[in-house]
Design an enzyme around this catalytic site. Structure first.
Site, PDB file in Angstrom:
ATOM      1  N   GLU A 182      -7.307  -5.277  10.489  1.00  0.00           N
ATOM      2  CA  GLU A 182      -6.484  -6.388   9.822  1.00  0.00           C
ATOM      3  C   GLU A 182      -7.069  -7.702  10.236  1.00  0.00           C
ATOM      4  O   GLU A 182      -7.982  -7.669  11.412  1.00  0.00           O
ATOM      5  CB  GLU A 182      -4.961  -6.311  10.488  1.00  0.00           C
ATOM      6  CG  GLU A 182      -4.288  -5.278  10.561  1.00  0.00           C
ATOM      7  CD  GLU A 182      -3.140  -5.097   9.234  1.00  0.00           C
ATOM      8  OE1 GLU A 182      -3.103  -6.060   8.590  1.00  0.00           O
ATOM      9  OE2 GLU A 182      -2.672  -3.990   9.010  1.00  0.00           O
TER      10      GLU A 182
ATOM     11  N   ASP B 298      -0.152   0.052  18.376  1.00  0.00           N
ATOM     12  CA  ASP B 298       0.026   0.892  17.349  1.00  0.00           C
ATOM     13  C   ASP B 298       0.284   2.508  17.747  1.00  0.00           C
ATOM     14  O   ASP B 298       0.889   3.087  17.681  1.00  0.00           O
ATOM     15  CB  ASP B 298      -1.010   0.577  16.274  1.00  0.00           C
ATOM     16  CG  ASP B 298      -0.674   1.579  14.975  1.00  0.00           C
ATOM     17  OD1 ASP B 298       0.227   1.505  14.302  1.00  0.00           O
ATOM     18  OD2 ASP B 298      -1.517   2.510  14.837  1.00  0.00           O
TER      19      ASP B 298
ATOM     20  N   GLU C  75       8.703  11.127   9.138  1.00  0.00           N
ATOM     21  CA  GLU C  75       7.142  11.863   9.195  1.00  0.00           C
ATOM     22  C   GLU C  75       5.920  11.041   9.210  1.00  0.00           C
ATOM     23  O   GLU C  75       4.888  11.315   9.926  1.00  0.00           O
ATOM     24  CB  GLU C  75       6.982  12.899   8.267  1.00  0.00           C
ATOM     25  CG  GLU C  75       5.762  13.981   8.047  1.00  0.00           C
ATOM     26  CD  GLU C  75       5.761  14.566   9.494  1.00  0.00           C
ATOM     27  OE1 GLU C  75       6.455  15.515   9.513  1.00  0.00           O
ATOM     28  OE2 GLU C  75       4.630  14.314  10.345  1.00  0.00           O
TER      29      GLU C  75
ATOM     30  N   THR D  37       0.756  -1.373  -0.013  1.00  0.00           N
ATOM     31  CA  THR D  37      -0.064   0.125  -0.007  1.00  0.00           C
ATOM     32  C   THR D  37       0.818   1.261  -0.053  1.00  0.00           C
ATOM     33  O   THR D  37       0.732   2.119  -0.646  1.00  0.00           O
ATOM     34  CB  THR D  37      -1.049   0.051   1.217  1.00  0.00           C
ATOM     35  OG1 THR D  37      -1.752  -1.181   1.272  1.00  0.00           O
ATOM     36  CG2 THR D  37      -1.961   1.235   1.233  1.00  0.00           C
TER      37      THR D  37
ATOM     38  N   GLY E  46      -0.246   9.413   9.581  1.00  0.00           N
ATOM     39  CA  GLY E  46      -0.025   9.195   8.287  1.00  0.00           C
ATOM     40  C   GLY E  46       0.354  10.324   7.650  1.00  0.00           C
ATOM     41  O   GLY E  46       1.335  11.023   7.453  1.00  0.00           O
TER      42      GLY E  46
ATOM     43  N   LYS F  25       3.519   4.888  18.331  1.00  0.00           N
ATOM     44  CA  LYS F  25       3.299   6.386  17.675  1.00  0.00           C
ATOM     45  C   LYS F  25       3.560   7.490  18.810  1.00  0.00           C
ATOM     46  O   LYS F  25       4.110   8.657  18.602  1.00  0.00           O
ATOM     47  CB  LYS F  25       1.944   6.639  17.042  1.00  0.00           C
ATOM     48  CG  LYS F  25       1.836   5.919  15.526  1.00  0.00           C
ATOM     49  CD  LYS F  25       0.346   5.760  15.233  1.00  0.00           C
ATOM     50  CE  LYS F  25       0.225   4.922  13.857  1.00  0.00           C
ATOM     51  NZ  LYS F  25      -1.299   4.763  13.523  1.00  0.00           N
TER      52      LYS F  25
END
Ligand code: HSE
Length: 430
Positions: free
Chosen positions: A190, A201, A129, A13, A134, A205
């Site tokens: 997922e 996750d 970044e 992706t 995202g 971050k």
């Protein structure tokens, strides 16, 4: 005009998005930036098992990282995800003096210090970044646009999958398991959803975000983490009656040298801007001592949004060729030594407790909370009685209280004969 060549590791992706933006937008980038960037290599596991191989000229593909390390590419874009083999590939490239741009939050949060040491040694650049939010330009906002400030707070929704699930639970009154299945069918979650729904996750971050905001390394293992799997539709019902939404928030706060970092379901007043962030969108609040509050909102994942951040890093790296910037805090495996981790943070708490419906119960619960300095702000009884007529579910909203006091109070409440169960404990931010 300066020429730069790029290799892309991984063609899923993110990798395909990076290739598309670099090639489709090449003329504009060259015109605006006065640099030419060419994709020279794409690393895939194998030619037969790669579903996207038709999206780029065949001669660009290769299967050996050593071929890329030995080539003359200047910048290597890592979009494979996960720790292995991403970690060793990144190290090989940095040691060979090649600049790395990555969207891989897990590998950066776990091996940042190693990468930075290797980059400094050879003078290579290290850019990430896309690892937080995202497509939202959050990290360079911190390092470039807010550098005049001491940042005292970061707070945000930095996982789109969980925000999609929580939005559905809130708006449609559905249970977690039901919405998770739907999110998996739609491709928002997922097949193995653990990293998202258990908050890992968001923890990766927050480690990167808080380290950069507070200028101190905050490794993932110091972050308090709770996922969203325990939330029920009754939690949303109670939150709504009190005027709140429930979001999975990543929160970091700094006061002097004390820092708190946590990821957990959080009630936010429905007048707060974060309450209106719906579906897979992300949003991050920063508080700087001079600028006050800044909020950034956008797509936290996806092919082109992530590629937007990655390609911006590539362009930035080209402009800083030979003079890359590194973090100035001591970037080691452990937390920066002069920082005190505040585990006894203060918060508002929403406690949903199932109690025996008889005279004196409320007084006993309130007395137990008071014994631990936990003061009540609101008490709410949900409309529905439990199946057993003797039990009632009561929601207590506290004033600001300390985590350790609340945990001690909960311990005592569990031992009271009039308390059947602590059904949920959700922290709130105003
Ligand atoms: N799975 C993540 C999310 C995107 O749902 O936000 C990649 O970190």
């Amino acid at each position: 005009m300066k020429q730069f060549s790029v290799a892309i590791l991984g063609f899923g992706t993110v990798g395909t998005g990076v290739y598309r933006v670099l090639t489709e937008n090449a003329a504009d980038i060259t015109h605006r930036e006065q640099i030419a960037i060419e994709v020279k290599r794409i690393l895939v596991k194998g030619f037969d098992c790669e579903p996207n191989i038709g999206l780029a000229p065949r001669e660009l593909f290769c299967t050996s990282i050593d071929e890329i390390v030995a080539s003359d590419v200047d910048i290597v874009v890592e979009c494979m995800g996960g720790v292995n083999p991403a970690r060793s590939f990144i190290l090989k490239c940095l040691e060979a003096g090649k600049t790395i741009v990555t969207s891989n939050k897990e590998v950066i949060s776990k091996h940042w210090y190693e990468f930075e040491a290797a980059a400094k040694k050879t003078g290579a650049g290290l850019y990430y970044e896309a690892t937080v939010g995202g497509g939202i330009p959050i990290l360079r906002t911190i390092t470039d646009s807010m550098q005049a400030n001491n940042i005292t707070r970061v707070m945000g929704i930095i996982n789109g999958t969980t925000n999609y699930i929580l939005t559905k639970m809130s708006e449609e009154g559905r249970e977690f398991g039901d919405v998770l299945k739907e999110a998996q069918l739609l491709g928002y979650a997922e097949a193995n959803p653990t990293a998202d729904i258990e908050g890992f996750d968001a923890t990766y971050k927050l480690s990167i975000l808080s380290s950069m905001a507070f200028h101190a390394h905050m490794p993932i293992d110091v972050i308090h983490r709770e996922g969203i799997t325990g939330l029920t539709k009754d939690d949303f019902k109670a939150a709504k009656q009190l005027g709140y939404e429930i979001k999975l928030l990543a929160i970091g706060k700094k006061e002097g040298n004390r820092i708190e970092v946590r990821v957990h379901p959080t009630m936010v007043p429905n007048t707060h801007p974060l309450a209106s962030v719906r579906g897979v969108f992300n949003a991050i609040f920063l508080t700087g001592h001079a600028v006050d509050d800044v909020m950034l909102y956008g797509r936290g994942a996806g092919c082109l949004p992530t590629a937007s951040a990655v390609v911006s890093d590539v362009i930035y790296a080209c402009h800083h060729d030979g003079e890359h910037r590194y973090m100035t805090f001591k970037n080691e495996a452990e937390m920066t030594p002069d920082i005190e981790l505040n585990k006894n943070f203060s918060s508002i708490y929403c406690l949903r407790i199932s109690v025996l419906d008889r005279p004196g119960t409320l007084a006993e619960v309130a007395k137990t909370l008071a014994k631990h300095n936990v003061s009540l702000k609101d008490v709410l009884q949900l409309g529905d009685d439990a199946a057993d007529n003797n039990s009632k579910s009561i929601t207590f909203m506290t004033h600001e209280a300390h985590e350790f006091d609340v945990q001690a109070a909960l311990e005592d409440l569990r031992a009271l004969p009039c308390v059947f169960a602590i059904e949920s404990v959700i922290r709130a931010e105003n």
